[in-house]
Design an enzyme around this catalytic site. Structure first.
Site: not given
Ligand code: GLY
Length: 557
Positions: A96, A366, A384, A386, A405, A408, A437-438, A458
């Protein structure tokens, strides 16, 4: 007699040897598979696996290829997360992005404390320190079989010789150029025509340097110098020290038992794994409520929304970079806690948004690809920039896009980010910190064998999409292809009582009317993910790209 018995022994030995050979051949000839967001990614994986590469070699090749052919999200200038099973053991790599050393909590607020529109979204100041090249390098160092340079070869060729721009990509880039109105250098690089052969000489040179000099080029060498010069031109914060200091981190993956599987997924700094495990466990605990319900009937959708509410409340309160914030992971997925959360859901009316709090005392791009090799190793990789095309700003001279990013992070507590999700202190900006992040790169393993590799882009839709596909596949016994294609809906606590659906596949009119009657508002969103999944069931391998996108699934015999 003894002669006969000798003969029998001879034939028996021959038979056993033949059987062993057949079994051995079957073991080494198990099909490999890839599901990637475009055909160039799938081609790169196939080329590398046919050359003797394993799942990690293929992942490196796909990730670099997509940085060329899928600039919406494939990247050098972003970051990602990967969940792996290699030689029977599970791993998780966090590559990340990190906030630059000069980042600060209020950096996107004006003097009155208001959020400056687009400041965390557009241009170099929105970019966090990229992790992708380091992540792929560390993954390759640990597990790669082929030479690094060999794994990068498909990407170098695609950047040098070109690839064919698709209609959706050209259209997408056109829309971005219009919305930017000249605020960045995006239009200098991405004024695209459908069907054109896009050559990217600056990117080809950057990839060739990385192929030759390895990770040092990107973080300490020529590419690093070009990036820092671009930061000065655009007012970005990333400096030479930030790049030199960047490391990807091998973390223990989040694992949980569910329905006879070990779910192996993303720990913090992603919220995705915790959320996915919460949803899977809660749905299992709520089985009596779901009993007999058809997929995506009003009551089914209502119950999904009820499960999603507490997940998003917990996400906003507790989750952030574990190196900066103590995240109560075990407590959040504890069975008794999950049972208490299920106990609080409303059986038929939507629970008021304000009544759902934390429970302990993200056209958003992403991209994801899934790979399994002939030895049963697997890589589930989500990475990603983002937003689509990230910060919409290119490192001039190096030819790659920067991420945005930083959006986020929770820019201001309680203010929604581009995915409409809010956060608190746990996810506030701090120098060196990773934004929440997701992303949910996930593997399902049973009896030591990988049976599913799955993930999607997403933003906040990621884990709700992964959850629905796993649930369709497992709970409804659907084929993987049907489970991926089925209608998906999304609810995330805020906006209040809103259930999102998408143009690709809609709930039927009667279901919508029934949900509205209960107090839900149905809203359209551009899309609900782009799942790339592989399943192994009864020895049969299926690669299922999402029909919502341009993905390609391939089983390689
Ligand atoms: N940028 C999308 C995520 O990390 O969830």
């Amino acid at each position: 007699m003894s002669k006969i018995s000798n003969m029998s022994r001879h034939w028996l030995a021959l038979l056993l040897a033949t059987l062993a050979l057949i079994i051995g051949m079957t073991a080494t000839a198990a099909p490999a598979a890839v599901a990637a967001p475009d055909r160039y990614g799938a081609d790169a994986a196939e080329e590398i696996m046919r050359a003797g590469g394993n799942a990690v070699d293929a992942a490196v090749a796909v990730a670099f290829a997509l940085a060329v052919t899928y600039p919406e999200a494939g990247n050098l200038g972003g970051g990602g997360l990967a969940t792996l099973v290699m030689n029977g053991r599970s791993y998780f790599l966090d590559y990340r992005e990190r906030a630059p050393g000069h980042a600060s909590a209020g950096m996107y607020l004006d003097a009155a404390g208001a959020v400056i529109p687009d400041a965390s979204m557009v241009g170099a100041r929105a970019a966090a320190v990229p992790g992708t090249v380091m992540g792929l390098w560390q993954m390759h160092r640990k597990f790669g079989r082929l030479a690094w340079r060999r794994d990068l070869a498909p990407a170098v060729k695609l950047a040098k010789d070109g690839y064919t721009v698709s209609e959706p990509q050209a259209e997408h880039a056109r829309a971005v150029i219009e919305s930017l109105a000249g605020r960045t250098n995006f239009a200098d690089y991405f004024r695209l025509q459908a069907g054109q052969n896009l050559r990217q000489p600056e990117l080809a040179a950057t990839l060739a340097r990385i192929a030759r000099a390895g990770v040092n080029d990107f973080y300490r060498g020529r590419t690093a110098a070009i990036m820092v010069a671009e930061m000065r031109r655009q007012g970005g914060l990333i400096d030479a020290q930030d790049l030199a200091d960047y490391r990807a981190i091998w973390r223990a993956p989040l694992t949980a038992s569910w329905a006879g599987y070990t779910v192996i997924t993303a720990p913090p700094p992603s919220s995705g794994g915790i959320a996915l495990v919460q949803l899977l466990k809660m749905k299992q605990l709520a089985a009596p409520l779901f009993a007999g319900l058809g997929l995506n009937t009003p009551q089914y959708v209502h119950l999904l929304a009820e499960l999603e509410k507490p997940v998003f409340a917990d996400r906003a309160e507790y989750l952030g970079d574990p190196d900066y914030t103590k995240v109560p992971v075990e407590r959040l997925i504890d069975d008794a806690y999950m049972a208490a959360r299920v106990g609080a859901i409303s059986k038929d009316r939507p629970t008021a948004t304000a009544a759902v709090g934390p429970g302990l005392a993200e056209h958003h791009q992403t991209t994801h690809f899934s790979i399994i090799d002939r030895w049963g190793n697997a890589v589930s990789n989500t990475y990603t920039l983002n937003d689509d095309f990230g910060a919409r700003a290119i490192v001039r001279g190096a030819g790659f896009l920067l991420n945005n990013e930083m959006d986020d992070f929770s820019i201001k507590p309680g203010t929604p980010n581009m995915y409409g999700v809010v956060g608190g202190a746990a996810n506030a900006i701090a120098p060196g910190k990773r934004p929440l992040s997701s992303m949910t790169p996930t593997l399902l393993v049973r009896d030591g064998h990988v049976e599913m590799v799955i993930g999607t882009p997403g933003g906040s839709r990621i884990f709700t999409s992964v959850f629905q596909v796993i649930s369709n596949w497992h709970d409804f016994g659907m084929s993987l292809t049907a489970a991926v294609a089925a209608v998906r809906v999304h609810h995330q606590l805020l906006p209040s009582q809103v259930i999102f659906q998408e143009p690709y596949a809609q709930l039927d009119a009667a279901t919508i009317a029934a949900l509205e009657q209960r107090g839900y508002k149905l809203e359209q969103q551009d899309y609900n993910g782009d799942i790339q999944a592989i399943a192994v069931r009864g020895g049969e391998v299926t690669a299922a790209p999402d029909p919502r996108g341009t993905g390609v699934g391939r089983v390689i015999h």
